[in-house]
Each structure stands twice: as structure tokens, then as C-alpha cells.
Design a protein around this motif. Structure first.
Motif, PDB file in Angstrom:
ATOM      1  N   MET A 261      62.799  14.499  38.017  1.00  0.00           N
ATOM      2  CA  MET A 261      62.624  15.420  39.131  1.00  0.00           C
ATOM      3  C   MET A 261      61.254  15.248  39.770  1.00  0.00           C
ATOM      4  SD  MET A 261      64.002  19.305  38.965  1.00  0.00           S
ATOM      5  CE  MET A 261      62.461  20.168  38.789  1.00  0.00           C
ATOM      6  N   ALA A 262      60.244  15.033  38.943  1.00  0.00           N
ATOM      7  CA  ALA A 262      58.888  14.838  39.472  1.00  0.00           C
ATOM      8  C   ALA A 262      58.812  13.560  40.302  1.00  0.00           C
ATOM      9  CB  ALA A 262      57.886  14.782  38.322  1.00  0.00           C
TER      10      ALA A 262
ATOM     11  N   LYS B 191      60.786  16.123  46.608  1.00  0.00           N
ATOM     12  CA  LYS B 191      61.591  16.739  47.661  1.00  0.00           C
ATOM     13  C   LYS B 191      61.393  16.064  49.003  1.00  0.00           C
ATOM     14  CE  LYS B 191      60.185  21.087  45.559  1.00  0.00           C
ATOM     15  NZ  LYS B 191      58.782  20.714  45.386  1.00  0.00           N
TER      16      LYS B 191
ATOM     17  N   SER C 174      53.009  15.242  41.900  1.00  0.00           N
ATOM     18  CA  SER C 174      53.031  14.503  40.640  1.00  0.00           C
ATOM     19  C   SER C 174      52.662  13.039  40.872  1.00  0.00           C
ATOM     20  CB  SER C 174      54.425  14.568  40.014  1.00  0.00           C
ATOM     21  OG  SER C 174      54.488  13.637  38.945  1.00  0.00           O
TER      22      SER C 174
ATOM     23  N   GLU D 170      50.487  11.716  33.172  1.00  0.00           N
ATOM     24  CA  GLU D 170      51.585  12.595  33.570  1.00  0.00           C
ATOM     25  C   GLU D 170      52.782  12.448  32.617  1.00  0.00           C
ATOM     26  OE1 GLU D 170      51.619  14.984  35.488  1.00  0.00           O
ATOM     27  OE2 GLU D 170      53.239  15.095  36.953  1.00  0.00           O
TER      28      GLU D 170
ATOM     29  N   ASP E 220      54.730  17.353  47.118  1.00  0.00           N
ATOM     30  CA  ASP E 220      54.985  16.611  45.878  1.00  0.00           C
ATOM     31  C   ASP E 220      53.667  16.061  45.366  1.00  0.00           C
ATOM     32  OD1 ASP E 220      57.865  16.756  45.546  1.00  0.00           O
ATOM     33  OD2 ASP E 220      57.955  15.618  47.418  1.00  0.00           O
TER      34      ASP E 220
ATOM     35  N   LEU F 202      54.107  15.778  30.858  1.00  0.00           N
ATOM     36  CA  LEU F 202      55.407  16.330  31.250  1.00  0.00           C
ATOM     37  C   LEU F 202      56.461  16.052  30.178  1.00  0.00           C
ATOM     38  CD1 LEU F 202      56.210  15.607  35.009  1.00  0.00           C
ATOM     39  CD2 LEU F 202      55.388  17.719  33.967  1.00  0.00           C
ATOM     40  N   PRO F 203      57.354  17.037  29.938  1.00  0.00           N
ATOM     41  CA  PRO F 203      58.495  16.767  29.048  1.00  0.00           C
ATOM     42  C   PRO F 203      59.422  15.730  29.682  1.00  0.00           C
ATOM     43  CG  PRO F 203      58.704  18.922  30.096  1.00  0.00           C
ATOM     44  CD  PRO F 203      57.349  18.408  30.448  1.00  0.00           C
ATOM     45  N   THR F 204      60.079  14.937  28.853  1.00  0.00           N
ATOM     46  CA  THR F 204      60.885  13.819  29.330  1.00  0.00           C
ATOM     47  C   THR F 204      61.897  14.235  30.393  1.00  0.00           C
ATOM     48  OG1 THR F 204      60.758  13.117  27.053  1.00  0.00           O
ATOM     49  CG2 THR F 204      62.162  11.806  28.502  1.00  0.00           C
ATOM     50  N   ASN F 205      62.522  15.417  30.215  1.00  0.00           N
ATOM     51  CA  ASN F 205      63.582  15.794  31.153  1.00  0.00           C
ATOM     52  C   ASN F 205      63.050  16.216  32.521  1.00  0.00           C
ATOM     53  OD1 ASN F 205      62.467  18.236  30.536  1.00  0.00           O
ATOM     54  ND2 ASN F 205      64.238  19.027  29.401  1.00  0.00           N
ATOM     55  N   ALA F 206      61.721  16.334  32.663  1.00  0.00           N
ATOM     56  CA  ALA F 206      61.147  16.687  33.969  1.00  0.00           C
ATOM     57  C   ALA F 206      60.698  15.449  34.739  1.00  0.00           C
ATOM     58  CB  ALA F 206      59.962  17.637  33.789  1.00  0.00           C
ATOM     59  N   TRP F 207      60.718  14.292  34.075  1.00  0.00           N
ATOM     60  CA  TRP F 207      60.219  13.057  34.707  1.00  0.00           C
ATOM     61  C   TRP F 207      60.964  12.738  35.999  1.00  0.00           C
ATOM     62  CZ3 TRP F 207      59.516   9.032  30.131  1.00  0.00           C
ATOM     63  CH2 TRP F 207      58.489   9.499  29.301  1.00  0.00           C
TER      64      TRP F 207
END
Lengths: 180, 210
Positions: B117-118, B122, B181, B106, B179, B110-115
Motif C-alpha cells: 500500500m505504501a 494514491k 513513504s 522503511e 504519498d 513498516l510491517p510487511t503487509n503495509a509495504w
């Protein structure tokens, strides 16, 4: 325990689990000898423990948990593990810890001589039972009466005697953990 | 009482037959899972887009993790109920190892800036409360099963009962949770399962002595 001895005891236990309990007393006697040798070696004179109490407690546990032995496995390691658990538990109840290496247990030779030691714990546990259960357990154990004799003597049905005996023994096993 | 007398009494009691451990465990597992399933269906149910979610690998992998944990923990639990049996604790490493591999994959995908949030997701609070709630019935059922066995380390066995129950709870909860991820699953699920494991250890210590 030698492989031959293990096979002998395993065969007896397999028969018991299959419903043929004619060799059960013999099996328990043999197990008592094995456990007595271990208990006498593991419990020093200053421990405040009576080895024969451990023997009796282990026999009760083996009886009540005999369905946990897997018939396709050797019986020696199963007996040693129960004896070890009961020795550690006895020390724990007296507020002490003991480290026991299970590999020592297998080397212990069975004690052959007959001993007549009056163990205290089980007697105290017996005294705690309800009157009905105590009468049944005493009649069968101490007086050596059969189930049917006991039923006649106490004016009970045989099934009721069996139930009382089983519950009484289970209650004794449960009481052991609470005595100090 | 003399030991001979005790043996006489035990021999007289030999005719009382007890269910074998296999049967005990089947009943405990089936009962625990059935009640947990009921709690899940009545309480939260599967997520609305369940059928679409099944088509995605992240969703499906949650079940690979929780089920591999449930199966391995249950296998080890059963061993610990038999005195002198080889326990095989390394089996328990399968699920965490799979989880770590998924986390690495993962992080690569995933791009670093999405880590972040994943990972935060929620539903973290739901996850932490609902998994233990769904696990209550299985942990009680498995601990009662343990009482019929002969665990020589009741605390360890109780912890394994909790771990199995937690993994069952996590499996059901995973069908509800949106969720998916591995970053989320490998942070929040383990905390919830660890809580159930700790509760199981206490239950085992108190109730599984014999």
C-alpha cells in the motif's frame, strides 16, 4: 603543450577576457599551430577531410566559446577538448565514427611551418551568408580592412560593422554543422 | 579563405563581450525555477496539511532526496559545459544512495503487509504527469543555458539538464503529494524524473551542438 607554453597562452587569453585584445591574433596563431599539428596527425589522407578545415572550425569555436574557459585552469586541455570535439563532429557529418584518445593530443608538438592551404568549408559557409554580412566578413578577413575602413567603404556605422562581423562569424560557425 | 585571414576577422571581433558561464547558469536556473514555481502555485499548490506535514520525517526526507539530486545534477551539468573539465559523475550517486537507505529503513519500520500500500500510494498517476509538466520550463531554460556553453557531449549534457529539471519538478511536486513513504518516492519519482531526463537528452542532442 609544455607548462611554459600553456602559461603563455593562458596569460594571453586572460588578457583578452579582461578586455585587452592586443595579443589576441598572436594567441589565435599559436592555437592554430597546435590544432594544425593535431588535425594533420588525426586525419589520414583517405578521410575525405581537409585538416585545415578542422583548424579553422576549431578557431571559430574557440573564439565564440572563449568565455567558457576558466581562467584558473590550464588552457591546453580546454583547447584539446574543443579540437577533439570538432574532429569527431567532422567525421560524424561525413557519416563516420572515430574514437580519439584525448591523452594523445597533449603529446603533439605544435607545427611551426606556415602553411597556405585554402580551406573549402569556411569559403562555402561564407558564400551562404547574407550580402551585408559577407561583404563585412570578406572586407575584414580577406582584404584585411579595419573596422573603421570597412564602415567607410560600405557606408555603414562602425557599430553596425561590428554587429555584422559578429553575426557573420556566428552564422559561419553554425553553417559548418550543416555542410557535407 | 586562408587561416590567417580568418584570424584577422576573429581578432577584429574580440571586443564583443559575452556573459561568463556563471552568469548564464544563474539566469537559466533562476528563470527555470521561477516559472516552475509559478506553474506549481497556480496549477496544484502545496497540500492542505503542508504545515503539519513539515513536522514529519517522511515528508521532509522527500526534499532531502529531490534537492540532493537537483544540486548534484546541476553541478555535474555545469562541468560538462566546459571543454576538458573533469566531470565527476559519481556525484550523481548521492541521491540514489540516500534513497536506498531510506527504503531499507522503511522496510524495517513498516510491517510487511503495509509495504504494497505504501509503494502504490494514491497519487502515482499525478506524480507521473505533474513532475514532467512542472519540469518543462526548467528543462527549456537549462538547455538554452547549455547552448551558451560548450558541451563536448551534447546528449549527456542534455540528459543532465533534464535530470536537474526533473529534480526541480520533483521538489515542487513533493510539496503537493501526500504519498510520503520512501517506497512510493523511490518507485514513482524516478520514473517521472527519468522521462524528463530522456527528453533532455533529445533536446541536448538536437539543440546543444555547436
Amino acid at each position: 603543450m609544455t607548462p611554459a607554453k600553456d602559461k603563455e597562452l593562458s596569460d594571453l587569453m586572460r588578457a583578452v577576457l579582461a578586455g585587452d585584445d592586443s595579443g589576441y591574433a598572436q594567441l589565435l596563431n599559436d592555437i592554430a599551430c597546435v590544432v594544425r599539428a593535431i588535425a594533420q596527425r588525426k586525419i589520414g589522407p583517405g578521410a575525405g577531410l581537409e585538416p585545415e578545415d578542422i583548424v579553422q572550425e576549431t578557431l571559430l569555436a574557440i573564439h565564440l566559446k572563449r568565455h567558457t574557459w576558466r581562467p584558473d585552469q590550464p588552457i591546453g586541455p580546454w583547447i584539446y577538448a574543443i579540437a577533439r570535439y570538432k574532429i569527431i563532429d567532422a567525421y560524424r557529418r561525413r557519416g563516420r565514427r572515430i574514437e580519439l584518445d584525448i591523452s594523445d593530443f597533449a603529446d603533439t608538438l605544435a607545427e611551426q611551418e606556415k602553411e597556405i592551404v585554402m580551406a573549402r568549408d569556411i569559403q562555402r559557409a561564407l558564400d551562404c551568408l547574407s550580402d551585408g554580412q559577407r561583404q563585412v566578413v570578406s572586407a575584414i578577413s580577406v582584404d584585411g580592412a579595419s573596422i573603421s575602413d570597412t564602415a567607410k567603404r560600405l557606408g555603414m556605422k562602425e557599430t553596425a560593422v561590428r554587429v555584422s562581423l559578429h553575426r557573420g562569424l556566428a552564422a559561419i560557425a553554425a553553417k559548418f554543422g550543416k555542410l557535407d | 579563405m586562408r587561416t590567417e585571414d580568418l584570424i584577422t576577422a576573429l581578432a577584429a571581433d574580440a571586443s564583443v563581450k559575452k556573459a561568463g558561464l556563471d552568469q548564464v547558469w544563474s539566469v537559466a536556473l533562476f528563470g527555470g525555477v521561477a516559472i516552475a514555481g509559478l506553474v506549481f502555485l497556480v496549477g496544484i499548490g502545496p497540500r492542505p496539511d503542508f504545515l503539519a506535514a513539515v513536522q514529519t520525517i517522511r515528508f521532509d526526507f522527500k526534499f532531502v532526496l529531490t534537492l540532493s539530486l537537483a544540486i548534484s545534477a546541476f553541478a555535474v551539468l555545469r562541468k560538462t559545459a566546459v571543454p576538458g573539465a573533469r566531470i565527476g559523475l559519481p556525484l550523481l550517486l548521492i541521491a540514489p544512495a540516500l534513497g536506498l537507505l531510506a527504503v531499507i529503513a522503511e522496510l524495517i519500520v513498516l510491517p510487511t503487509n503495509a509495504w504494497a500500500m505504501a509503494a502504490i500510494g494514491k497519487n502515482a498517476l499525478y506524480c507521473l504527469t505533474l513532475i514532467p509538466l512542472i519540469s518543462i520550463a526548467p528543462v527549456i531554460a537549462l538547455t538554452s543555458g547549455l547552448r551558451r556553453g560548450a558541451p563536448t557531449n551534447p546528449t549527456l549534457s542534455g540528459a543532465l539538464a533534464g535530470l536537474t529539471a526533473g529534480a526541480i519538478g520533483a521538489t515542487l511536486y513533493a510539496a503537493h503529494c501526500t504519498d510520503d513513504s520512501p517506497l512510493f518516492v523511490m518507485i514513482w519519482y524516478p520514473i517521472a524524473v527519468a522521462a524528463v531526463t530522456a527528453a533532455g537528452a533529445v533536446l541536448g542532442r538536437v539543440f546543444a551542438r555547436w
